[in-house]
Design a protein around this motif. Structure first.
Motif, mmCIF file in Angstrom:
data_model
loop_
_atom_site.group_PDB
_atom_site.id
_atom_site.type_symbol
_atom_site.label_atom_id
_atom_site.label_comp_id
_atom_site.label_asym_id
_atom_site.label_seq_id
_atom_site.Cartn_x
_atom_site.Cartn_y
_atom_site.Cartn_z
ATOM 1 N N ALA A 111 -3.825 29.268 77.663
ATOM 2 C CA ALA A 111 -4.358 28.932 78.982
ATOM 3 C C ALA A 111 -5.400 29.927 79.477
ATOM 4 O O ALA A 111 -6.392 29.544 80.107
ATOM 5 N N GLU A 112 -5.187 31.216 79.184
ATOM 6 C CA GLU A 112 -6.017 32.246 79.806
ATOM 7 C C GLU A 112 -6.791 33.109 78.816
ATOM 8 O O GLU A 112 -7.681 33.857 79.221
ATOM 9 N N GLY A 113 -6.462 33.038 77.536
ATOM 10 C CA GLY A 113 -7.177 33.815 76.544
ATOM 11 C C GLY A 113 -6.582 35.186 76.298
ATOM 12 O O GLY A 113 -5.775 35.687 77.078
ATOM 13 N N LEU A 114 -7.011 35.780 75.212
ATOM 14 C CA LEU A 114 -6.471 37.066 74.785
ATOM 15 C C LEU A 114 -6.841 38.198 75.738
ATOM 16 O O LEU A 114 -6.027 39.092 76.001
ATOM 17 N N ALA A 115 -8.053 38.183 76.264
ATOM 18 C CA ALA A 115 -8.527 39.291 77.089
ATOM 19 C C ALA A 115 -7.706 39.450 78.364
ATOM 20 O O ALA A 115 -7.527 40.575 78.862
ATOM 21 N N LYS A 116 -7.176 38.367 78.905
ATOM 22 C CA LYS A 116 -6.435 38.427 80.164
ATOM 23 C C LYS A 116 -4.935 38.625 79.963
ATOM 24 O O LYS A 116 -4.203 38.793 80.935
ATOM 25 N N PHE A 117 -4.499 38.619 78.717
ATOM 26 C CA PHE A 117 -3.059 38.711 78.470
ATOM 27 C C PHE A 117 -2.564 40.140 78.694
ATOM 28 O O PHE A 117 -3.181 41.102 78.256
ATOM 29 N N SER A 118 -1.429 40.247 79.374
ATOM 30 C CA SER A 118 -0.785 41.543 79.588
ATOM 31 C C SER A 118 0.709 41.325 79.719
ATOM 32 O O SER A 118 1.175 40.216 80.007
ATOM 33 N N MET A 119 1.468 42.375 79.516
ATOM 34 C CA MET A 119 2.922 42.282 79.668
ATOM 35 C C MET A 119 3.287 41.992 81.121
ATOM 36 O O MET A 119 4.248 41.274 81.401
ATOM 37 N N ARG A 120 2.507 42.531 82.035
ATOM 38 C CA ARG A 120 2.762 42.270 83.454
ATOM 39 C C ARG A 120 2.544 40.791 83.772
ATOM 40 O O ARG A 120 3.334 40.171 84.482
ATOM 41 N N ARG A 121 1.468 40.207 83.224
ATOM 42 C CA ARG A 121 1.187 38.791 83.455
ATOM 43 C C ARG A 121 2.266 37.927 82.821
ATOM 44 O O ARG A 121 2.689 36.913 83.406
ATOM 45 N N LEU A 122 2.743 38.318 81.646
ATOM 46 C CA LEU A 122 3.801 37.583 80.976
ATOM 47 C C LEU A 122 5.085 37.635 81.786
ATOM 48 O O LEU A 122 5.774 36.613 81.950
ATOM 49 N N ALA A 123 5.419 38.808 82.292
ATOM 50 C CA ALA A 123 6.638 38.944 83.089
ATOM 51 C C ALA A 123 6.586 38.051 84.326
ATOM 52 O O ALA A 123 7.587 37.426 84.698
ATOM 53 N N ALA A 124 5.399 37.972 84.941
ATOM 54 C CA ALA A 124 5.249 37.105 86.111
ATOM 55 C C ALA A 124 5.449 35.643 85.725
ATOM 56 O O ALA A 124 6.071 34.869 86.464
ATOM 57 N N GLU A 125 4.932 35.250 84.571
ATOM 58 C CA GLU A 125 5.100 33.883 84.086
ATOM 59 C C GLU A 125 6.569 33.552 83.873
ATOM 60 O O GLU A 125 7.017 32.429 84.145
ATOM 61 N N LEU A 126 7.330 34.527 83.393
ATOM 62 C CA LEU A 126 8.761 34.338 83.131
ATOM 63 C C LEU A 126 9.622 34.607 84.358
ATOM 64 O O LEU A 126 10.841 34.390 84.320
ATOM 65 N N ASP A 127 8.992 35.117 85.416
ATOM 66 C CA ASP A 127 9.700 35.468 86.655
ATOM 67 C C ASP A 127 10.762 36.538 86.406
ATOM 68 O O ASP A 127 11.898 36.438 86.860
ATOM 69 N N VAL A 128 10.367 37.558 85.655
ATOM 70 C CA VAL A 128 11.237 38.701 85.389
ATOM 71 C C VAL A 128 10.404 39.968 85.544
ATOM 72 O O VAL A 128 9.201 39.909 85.780
ATOM 73 N N THR A 129 11.033 41.114 85.405
ATOM 74 C CA THR A 129 10.299 42.369 85.421
ATOM 75 C C THR A 129 9.735 42.656 84.037
ATOM 76 O O THR A 129 10.256 42.164 83.028
ATOM 77 N N HIS A 165 -6.187 27.185 69.012
ATOM 78 C CA HIS A 165 -5.791 28.474 69.588
ATOM 79 C C HIS A 165 -6.891 29.506 69.301
ATOM 80 O O HIS A 165 -6.794 30.256 68.323
ATOM 81 N N PRO A 166 -7.945 29.583 70.113
ATOM 82 C CA PRO A 166 -9.058 30.495 69.814
ATOM 83 C C PRO A 166 -8.653 31.967 69.733
ATOM 84 O O PRO A 166 -9.373 32.770 69.130
ATOM 85 N N TRP A 167 -7.535 32.335 70.326
ATOM 86 C CA TRP A 167 -7.078 33.722 70.283
ATOM 87 C C TRP A 167 -6.517 34.119 68.918
ATOM 88 O O TRP A 167 -6.328 35.316 68.635
ATOM 89 N N VAL A 168 -6.278 33.122 68.052
ATOM 90 C CA VAL A 168 -5.706 33.419 66.739
ATOM 91 C C VAL A 168 -6.688 34.205 65.873
ATOM 92 O O VAL A 168 -6.304 35.153 65.179
#
Length: 267
Positions: free
Chosen positions: A51-69, A125-128
């Motif tokens: 959805a957002e690409g490799l450049a925008k990916f972060s553990m913080r963004r992932l945690a927000a997606e999962l609704d966890v810390t 999956h362009p990030w691959v």
């Protein structure tokens, strides 16, 4: 949690698939914070990367997606790189693997199926593509894909020495083609345009502003040869012609009348 400095000391060995890290599968203290598991985390990673690409990916963004810390995610993976490796292997399962054992004479069809599947993966999956160049690609799904390639090319009857070149010719070509096609589609999406709209706009601008450039004038004949098809049809036609050339090259190496002198030591 692995330290970045430790990883930097031994980059060639760094992989989630080494040192038993991939087998952990549960939290390191035997608990499951927020009902997480590695499969759920990996699936969410793939969704975000798509959805957002490799450049925008972060553990913080992932945690927000999962609704966890973020710390909850780190219970299951040591680093962001480990998680990217898991995501990379998870999507590789999408590549169909032909039966290379029962019908060795169908190596052409096997190579086409593998090439088509790899291209579709890179486009979907362009990030691959950047991650393929960064990691060792030794997850279970990538190893199955690699084995299928080796077996399909082995079915050609080429010597081991020439098989390496055949694999490089076909699959490095597919890697480059699929990467460019995938990134083109990403640019179209970012511009809010279809492939055809983006292509017409880009080509029109180039032809107008660089009309005296020799390379641009020369390319106009090539563009005219493609006719009135869509951009998607253009991608498909170019890919199939190029793949035909690769397979024809392999066939030429198999021609007993072709004067080839194997390098010293070739078996």
């Amino acid at each position: 949690m692995a330290k970045a400095a430790d990883r930097a000391k031994r980059p060639a060995r760094t992989s989630v698939w080494l040192e038993g890290k991939a087998r952990r599968g549960t939290s390191r203290r035997g608990e499951k914070p927020a009902g997480l598991d590695r499969d759920r985390i990996t699936a969410a990673t793939v969704r975000l990367l798509d959805a957002e690409g490799l450049a925008k990916f972060s553990m913080r963004r992932l945690a927000a997606e999962l609704d966890v810390t973020a710390m909850s995610v780190y219970w299951y993976v040591d680093t962001k790189h480990d998680l990217l490796e898991l995501a990379l292997d998870a999507v590789c399962v999408e590549v169909p693997l032909p039966d290379t054992a029962s019908e060795p004479g169908k190596w052409r069809e096997q190579l086409r199926e593998l090439a088509d599947g790899y291209r579709e993966l890179l486009v979907r999956h362009p990030w691959v593509s950047p991650l393929v160049g960064e990691f060792l690609n030794i997850g279970p799904n990538w190893l199955k894909f690699s084995l299928a390639i080796q077996q399909a090319v082995g079915n050609t009857g080429l010597s081991p020495y020439r098989r390496n070149g055949a694999i490089a010719a076909v699959f490095q070509f597919v890697y480059g083609f699929g990467t460019i096609e995938g990134h083109f589609l990403a640019r179209c999406a970012a511009a809010g345009m279809t492939q055809d709209e983006y292509f017409r706009d880009a080509v029109g601008s180039v032809n107008e502003e660089l009309s005296t450039n020799e390379a641009v004038r020369s390319a106009q004949e090539l563009m005219a040869s493609r006719g009135e098809g869509t951009v998607a049809q253009m991608w498909e036609r170019d890919f199939m012609i190029a793949l035909d050339l690769m397979i024809a090259g392999i066939e030429a190496l198999l021609d007993p009348d072709r004067p080839l002198t194997p390098p010293a030591g070739e078996s």
